[in-house]
Design a protein around this motif. Structure first.
Motif, mmCIF file in Angstrom:
data_model
loop_
_atom_site.group_PDB
_atom_site.id
_atom_site.type_symbol
_atom_site.label_atom_id
_atom_site.label_comp_id
_atom_site.label_asym_id
_atom_site.label_seq_id
_atom_site.Cartn_x
_atom_site.Cartn_y
_atom_site.Cartn_z
ATOM 1 N N MET A 115 0.798 -1.228 0.000
ATOM 2 C CA MET A 115 0.000 0.000 0.000
ATOM 3 C C MET A 115 0.835 1.286 0.000
ATOM 4 N N PRO A 116 1.884 1.401 0.804
ATOM 5 C CA PRO A 116 2.643 2.665 0.779
ATOM 6 C C PRO A 116 3.173 3.018 -0.608
ATOM 7 N N MET A 117 3.762 2.051 -1.296
ATOM 8 C CA MET A 117 4.261 2.308 -2.643
ATOM 9 C C MET A 117 3.117 2.709 -3.573
ATOM 10 N N ALA A 118 2.012 1.966 -3.518
ATOM 11 C CA ALA A 118 0.877 2.241 -4.395
ATOM 12 C C ALA A 118 0.239 3.589 -4.074
ATOM 13 N N MET A 119 0.163 3.935 -2.792
ATOM 14 C CA MET A 119 -0.441 5.210 -2.397
ATOM 15 C C MET A 119 0.371 6.383 -2.914
ATOM 16 N N VAL A 120 1.672 6.312 -2.774
ATOM 17 C CA VAL A 120 2.522 7.427 -3.215
ATOM 18 C C VAL A 120 2.486 7.554 -4.742
ATOM 19 N N ILE A 121 2.552 6.431 -5.450
ATOM 20 C CA ILE A 121 2.478 6.480 -6.916
ATOM 21 C C ILE A 121 1.135 7.061 -7.360
ATOM 22 N N SER A 122 0.042 6.658 -6.699
ATOM 23 C CA SER A 122 -1.285 7.180 -7.054
ATOM 24 C C SER A 122 -1.387 8.676 -6.768
ATOM 25 N N LEU A 123 -0.858 9.089 -5.632
ATOM 26 C CA LEU A 123 -0.856 10.517 -5.304
ATOM 27 C C LEU A 123 -0.101 11.313 -6.364
ATOM 28 N N CYS A 124 1.034 10.773 -6.789
ATOM 29 C CA CYS A 124 1.818 11.433 -7.840
ATOM 30 C C CYS A 124 1.022 11.516 -9.139
ATOM 31 N N GLY A 125 0.302 10.444 -9.465
ATOM 32 C CA GLY A 125 -0.494 10.441 -10.686
ATOM 33 C C GLY A 125 -1.596 11.490 -10.660
ATOM 34 N N VAL A 126 -2.315 11.586 -9.549
ATOM 35 C CA VAL A 126 -3.403 12.563 -9.424
ATOM 36 C C VAL A 126 -2.853 13.988 -9.502
ATOM 37 N N LEU A 127 -1.769 14.238 -8.787
ATOM 38 C CA LEU A 127 -1.176 15.582 -8.818
ATOM 39 C C LEU A 127 -0.642 15.928 -10.204
ATOM 40 N N ALA A 128 0.003 14.954 -10.856
ATOM 41 C CA ALA A 128 0.584 15.207 -12.176
ATOM 42 C C ALA A 128 -0.496 15.564 -13.187
ATOM 43 N N VAL A 129 -1.606 14.818 -13.224
ATOM 44 C CA VAL A 129 -2.655 15.093 -14.205
ATOM 45 C C VAL A 129 -3.347 16.416 -13.886
ATOM 46 N N THR A 130 -3.505 16.729 -12.614
ATOM 47 C CA THR A 130 -4.145 17.993 -12.228
ATOM 48 C C THR A 130 -3.303 19.191 -12.662
ATOM 49 N N ILE A 131 -2.007 19.130 -12.377
ATOM 50 C CA ILE A 131 -1.121 20.245 -12.726
ATOM 51 C C ILE A 131 -0.951 20.360 -14.237
ATOM 52 N N ALA A 132 -0.824 19.220 -14.918
ATOM 53 C CA ALA A 132 -0.646 19.246 -16.376
ATOM 54 C C ALA A 132 -1.849 19.872 -17.061
ATOM 55 N N MET A 133 -3.050 19.511 -16.642
ATOM 56 C CA MET A 133 -4.245 20.047 -17.281
ATOM 57 C C MET A 133 -4.398 21.542 -17.012
ATOM 58 N N SER A 134 -4.161 21.979 -15.784
ATOM 59 C CA SER A 134 -4.283 23.405 -15.476
ATOM 60 C C SER A 134 -3.212 24.219 -16.200
ATOM 61 N N THR A 135 -2.018 23.640 -16.353
ATOM 62 C CA THR A 135 -0.939 24.333 -17.072
ATOM 63 C C THR A 135 -1.289 24.503 -18.538
ATOM 64 N N GLN A 136 -1.843 23.475 -19.151
ATOM 65 C CA GLN A 136 -2.195 23.579 -20.564
ATOM 66 C C GLN A 136 -3.363 24.533 -20.785
#
Length: 397
Positions: free
Chosen positions: A364-385
């Motif tokens: 779970m710790p590995m999966a949680m951090v990777i998922s958090l990174c994914g959510v943040l990455a898509v959020t920032i990428a979309m707002s930047t574009q």
């Protein structure tokens, strides 16, 4: 950009992964040599990451003031001397200090190779070259530990640092002979006194910062995987240690293949378009990984499928975020490259540490951090574009 320059930039990009992955098999032998445990030997890795983050901020302004070649040759020379110092370190403290200096020298290639690409290519061309350079970044985790293990067994751990010295000397010769000065002749050289002001301007540029953070957070997901996968694969699911490299290597192979596919797709679509699609693939795979980890399956393979997709998708995300962030930086390309690298390693190191803090004996710790990174990455990428499109419309109006 011709093949000769791409090969030289590939060698320069290899400094960091080689200096990290090459010596990992030597940890037990180094611990024995210095009469300590591997936990203390790991300090040599932690200090190297710190040197990479700090050093990049130094080389950026130097590259904008003195051009690309002089800081680059200085950094490679420093790496060579520090590698010799590591090989003949009389104590662990000496080795830790030499590793820090080695990082300060090695990060010159990372910073200036991005600046050279920005000097010679537009956004699409830059993304293609970055994708080709990802071949080196992806191969290093596969080949370096294998070669390092063989060298430690035959010649001892010191041979790894001697090999790094030889490699850096060869790279210095290649730079001196085959890499011309690429700093744009029409651009004014930037004074060192304005370094902080340039970094401040970059941090206030929301489009640059958005792409830099998207790339940094995506890399953070990969670091979370690197930090958590040994426990998950070996301890939790009983994969033999000698087979771990094959699992690690298969994910690295996916990363390489997608990076090369990205280079071909750029002929039809720009880096921003491909990035906007791939981040959704990344977050979907990351959330699937989290769901499977929460079910605590008895078999490993259900985890491996979304994990492979996560790591492979980075082969498209990373070159495109770098190309978008570096686009149009001109005379401050060195500073932009330096800050980009600092953000990436800073965020990534934090993610790796978070996996350790959350450790609970499951995946779970590995999966949680990777998922958090994914959510943040898509959020920032979309707002930047969205911001970038709004600026383009405003400029046309």
């Amino acid at each position: 950009m011709n093949l000769r320059i791409i090969l030289i930039l590939g060698a320069l990009s290899a400094f960091a992964p080689l200096a990290i992955d090459f010596y990992l098999p030597g940890f037990p032998a180094m611990a024995t040599a210095f009469a300590t445990d591997e936990k203390h030997i790991q300090l040599t890795l932690a200090v190297y990451f710190g040197g990479l983050a700090i050093g990049q901020l130094i080389y950026g302004p130097l590259a904008d003031r003195f051009g690309r070649r002089v800081p680059l040759l200085s950094g490679v020379t420093l790496f060579t001397v520090a590698s010799f110092a590591c090989a003949y370190a009389p104590s662990l403290d000496w080795l830790i200090g030499a590793r820090f200096v080695q990082a300060l020298g090695g990060c010159a290639g990372m910073v200036i190779s991005r600046a050279v690409v920005s000097d010679k290519c537009d956004a699409v061309g830059s993304a293609k070259v970055y994708s080709q350079l990802m071949l080196v970044t992806g191969l290093a985790p596969i080949l370096a530990p294998l070669a390092g293990g063989l060298m430690v067994g035959v010649w001892g751990w010191q041979s790894i640092f001697l090999a790094l010295s030889i490699f850096s000397v060869m790279a210095a010769i290649a730079v001196a002979v085959g890499l011309p000065e690429t700093f744009p002749a029409h651009q004014p050289r930037q004074p060192l006194s304005g370094s902080l002001r340039r970094y401040g301007a970059l941090l206030s540029d929301r489009v640059y910062l958005g792409y830099a953070l998207t790339g940094g957070i995506s890399i953070a997901g990969m670091f979370a995987y690197i930090a958590g996968s040994p426990f998950v694969f070996i301890k939790l699911y009983g994969v033999p240690a000698e087979h771990y490299g094959w699992l690690f290597g298969s994910n690295a192979a996916g990363f390489i293949l997608v990076a090369q596919l990205n280079a071909r797709l750029l002929a039809k679509r720009g880096p921003a378009f491909l990035l906007s699609r791939t981040v959704w693939v990344y977050v979907a795979a990351a959330l699937s990984l989290l769901g499977i980890a929460a079910m605590r399956t008895e078999a490993l393979w259900p985890l491996l499928v979304p994990l492979f997709i996560c790591i492979a998708s980075l082969g498209c995300i990373l070159p495109n975020t770098s190309a978008c962030a570096m686009s149009g930086q001109g005379a401050r390309a060195g500073s932009a490259s330096a800050l980009l690298g600092c953000i990436q390693f800073g965020v990534a190191a934090g993610a790796a540490s978070l996996v350790g803090v959350l450790h609970d004996g499951t995946a779970m710790p590995m999966a949680m951090v990777i998922s958090l990174c994914g959510v943040l990455a898509v959020t920032i990428a979309m707002s930047t574009q969205r911001l970038q499109r709004a600026r383009a419309v405003q400029a046309q109006g």
